[in-house]
Write a protein that holds these residues in place. Structure first.
Motif, PDB file in Angstrom:
ATOM      1  N   MET A  51       3.874  -6.104  -8.899  1.00  0.00           N
ATOM      2  CA  MET A  51       4.276  -5.426  -7.754  1.00  0.00           C
ATOM      3  C   MET A  51       5.519  -4.443  -7.888  1.00  0.00           C
ATOM      4  O   MET A  51       5.705  -3.681  -6.655  1.00  0.00           O
ATOM      5  N   LYS A  52       6.218  -4.020  -8.790  1.00  0.00           N
ATOM      6  CA  LYS A  52       7.168  -3.053  -9.163  1.00  0.00           C
ATOM      7  C   LYS A  52       6.448  -1.714  -8.838  1.00  0.00           C
ATOM      8  O   LYS A  52       7.206  -0.913  -8.570  1.00  0.00           O
ATOM      9  N   GLN A  53       5.271  -1.752  -9.316  1.00  0.00           N
ATOM     10  CA  GLN A  53       4.576  -0.547  -9.222  1.00  0.00           C
ATOM     11  C   GLN A  53       4.366  -0.065  -7.742  1.00  0.00           C
ATOM     12  O   GLN A  53       3.904   1.031  -7.407  1.00  0.00           O
ATOM     13  N   LEU A  54       4.509  -0.878  -6.591  1.00  0.00           N
ATOM     14  CA  LEU A  54       4.444  -0.492  -5.297  1.00  0.00           C
ATOM     15  C   LEU A  54       5.375   0.751  -5.010  1.00  0.00           C
ATOM     16  O   LEU A  54       4.900   1.473  -4.263  1.00  0.00           O
ATOM     17  N   GLY A  55       6.431   0.637  -5.763  1.00  0.00           N
ATOM     18  CA  GLY A  55       7.498   1.907  -5.437  1.00  0.00           C
ATOM     19  C   GLY A  55       6.901   2.973  -5.844  1.00  0.00           C
ATOM     20  O   GLY A  55       7.582   4.088  -5.103  1.00  0.00           O
ATOM     21  N   GLN A  56       5.987   3.140  -6.656  1.00  0.00           N
ATOM     22  CA  GLN A  56       5.442   4.492  -7.018  1.00  0.00           C
ATOM     23  C   GLN A  56       4.390   4.993  -6.288  1.00  0.00           C
ATOM     24  O   GLN A  56       3.630   5.935  -6.408  1.00  0.00           O
ATOM     25  N   MET A  57       3.924   4.107  -5.180  1.00  0.00           N
ATOM     26  CA  MET A  57       2.774   4.680  -4.444  1.00  0.00           C
ATOM     27  C   MET A  57       3.080   5.461  -3.251  1.00  0.00           C
ATOM     28  O   MET A  57       4.293   5.312  -2.716  1.00  0.00           O
ATOM     29  N   SER A  58       2.137   5.974  -2.660  1.00  0.00           N
ATOM     30  CA  SER A  58       2.442   6.588  -1.520  1.00  0.00           C
ATOM     31  C   SER A  58       2.560   5.880  -0.281  1.00  0.00           C
ATOM     32  O   SER A  58       1.945   4.544  -0.050  1.00  0.00           O
ATOM     33  N   HIS A  59       3.103   6.231   1.012  1.00  0.00           N
ATOM     34  CA  HIS A  59       3.372   5.641   1.992  1.00  0.00           C
ATOM     35  C   HIS A  59       2.102   4.871   2.737  1.00  0.00           C
ATOM     36  O   HIS A  59       2.036   3.885   3.379  1.00  0.00           O
ATOM     37  N   GLU A  60       0.887   5.451   2.408  1.00  0.00           N
ATOM     38  CA  GLU A  60      -0.368   5.095   2.965  1.00  0.00           C
ATOM     39  C   GLU A  60      -0.888   3.844   2.211  1.00  0.00           C
ATOM     40  O   GLU A  60      -1.385   2.815   2.577  1.00  0.00           O
TER      41      GLU A  60
END
Ligand SMILES: [Zn+2]
Length: 353
Positions: A51-60
């Motif tokens: 879930m730490k990867q969430l930070g690297q994702m776009s707003h969408e």
């Protein structure tokens, strides 16, 4: 970041879910299950790291990915809970099977308890005096100096008030460990009007220790207050008590004495229960044994409890219960009562064991 990120994330999620569900459903016991929980979705577990990867994702992408991750966490938690319930149940069933009690096995022998000679003697004395109409009264073992001494006509300089004789709980608050059960008589008389017919058994304390004295011992006192009471009544009660307690017609005699709370006062002697008055080692060849004190209640005591000294009379008596038990069961050293050696008491008659 492109949508490849989300795809990758979802792939990893699916892997965690598949592997997780599989592992959880095969967890062997609760400990194993707990280890899996920590590894899979604990604070430092696989799911949390992913879930730490969430930070690297776009707003969408982020909310979509977050929702999916939460759904997986929920699925794993559900599966974990279900497995935990089954494993707990299994462990209880196993315990019941392995720890079953065989009720047909022979019992282990436990030595039986029995009544202490002092309590046995106390119970007998109470039952004899109850039959004469006396009511049992109890009082506290920590008493005011007034209840223990002043109200009973002890002068302020009486030697028994000294710390050599009396255990003081507090000098300032004037509290003592009662030196006799007489304060219970005072409490009874303050509480009720004559006629009074009561006995008070219980522990008392005096700074004294040898083979016939213990710093704590038991006493029983009796008090009878009414309009027509005389020393003949007193002697009659004592005579009855002694004969019933020792189970034989032993004579009682009263010897003049002095106590602050009675006038006249007397020592109570009974015919020696070992030689029936013929003379032996115990009675020092006199044929008599002292068992207590008694007398007619001193008017000063009645004044302390606001009784009308022109209308009423009363008698009181008291004796040590250890002393009575020692005589009845031929016990020579009073201290053996308190050593609590089970084997010592085995020598007494059948009713004790
Ligand atoms: Zn004798």
């Amino acid at each position: 970041m492109g949508s490849g990120n989300l795809d990758n994330f979802e792939k990893n999620l699916a892997l965690i879910e598949k592997r997780g569900l599989e592992l959880i459903s095969h967890a062997e016991d609760l400990q194993h299950l707990e280890t899996l929980r920590v590894e899979l979705f604990g604070k430092k577990g696989e799911l949390t790291s992913l879930m730490k990867q969430l930070g690297q994702m776009s707003h969408e992408e982020r909310p979509v990915a977050g929702q999916k991750a939460n759904a997986i966490r929920e699925a794993l938690t559900k599966s974990y809970d279900a497995r935990a319930v089954r494993l707990k149940q299994a462990s209880i069933t196993k315990q019941l099977e392995t720890e079953r009690v065989d009720v047909s096995l022979p019992a282990r022998e436990v030595p039986q308890s029995f009544e202490h000679p002092v309590f046995r003697a106390q119970a007998e004395i109470i039952s004899i005096l109850r039959a004469c109409g006396f009511v049992v009264e109890m009082g506290p073992e920590i008493e005011s100096e007034w209840n223990n001494f002043d109200s009973l006509n002890f002068p302020p300089n009486h030697p028994s008030r000294t710390m050599q004789d009396t255990f003081y709980v507090s000098r300032e608050e004037k509290l003592v460990l009662r030196t006799h059960t007489s304060p219970v008589q005072i409490r009874s008389m303050l509480r009720s009007k004559p006629p009074v017919r009561m006995i008070c058994p219980g522990r008392v304390y005096r700074a004294d220790y040898d083979h016939t004295h213990s710093p704590m011992f038991h006493q029983v006192e009796g008090l009878l207050v009414d309009e027509d009471v005389h020393m003949g009544d007193l002697k009659g009660i004592l005579q009855y008590l002694v004969s019933e307690f020792f189970g034989s017609e032993l004579k009682v005699r009263l010897r003049p004495s002095f106590f602050p709370f009675t006038e006249p006062s007397a020592e109570v002697d009974m015919q020696c229960c070992f030689c029936k008055g013929a003379g032996c080692r115990v009675c020092k060849s006199t044929g008599w044994i002292e068992i207590g004190g008694c007398g007619m209640v001193d008017p000063e005591v009645f004044k302390s409890v606001n009784y009308d000294i022109d209308k009423i009379r009363g008698f009181a008596f008291g004796m040590g219960i250890e002393r009575m038990a020692m005589l009845k069961y031929s016990i020579e050293d009073l201290r053996s009562f308190y050593e609590s050696d089970y084997r010592y008491f085995l020598q007494f008659p059948r009713w004790l064991v």
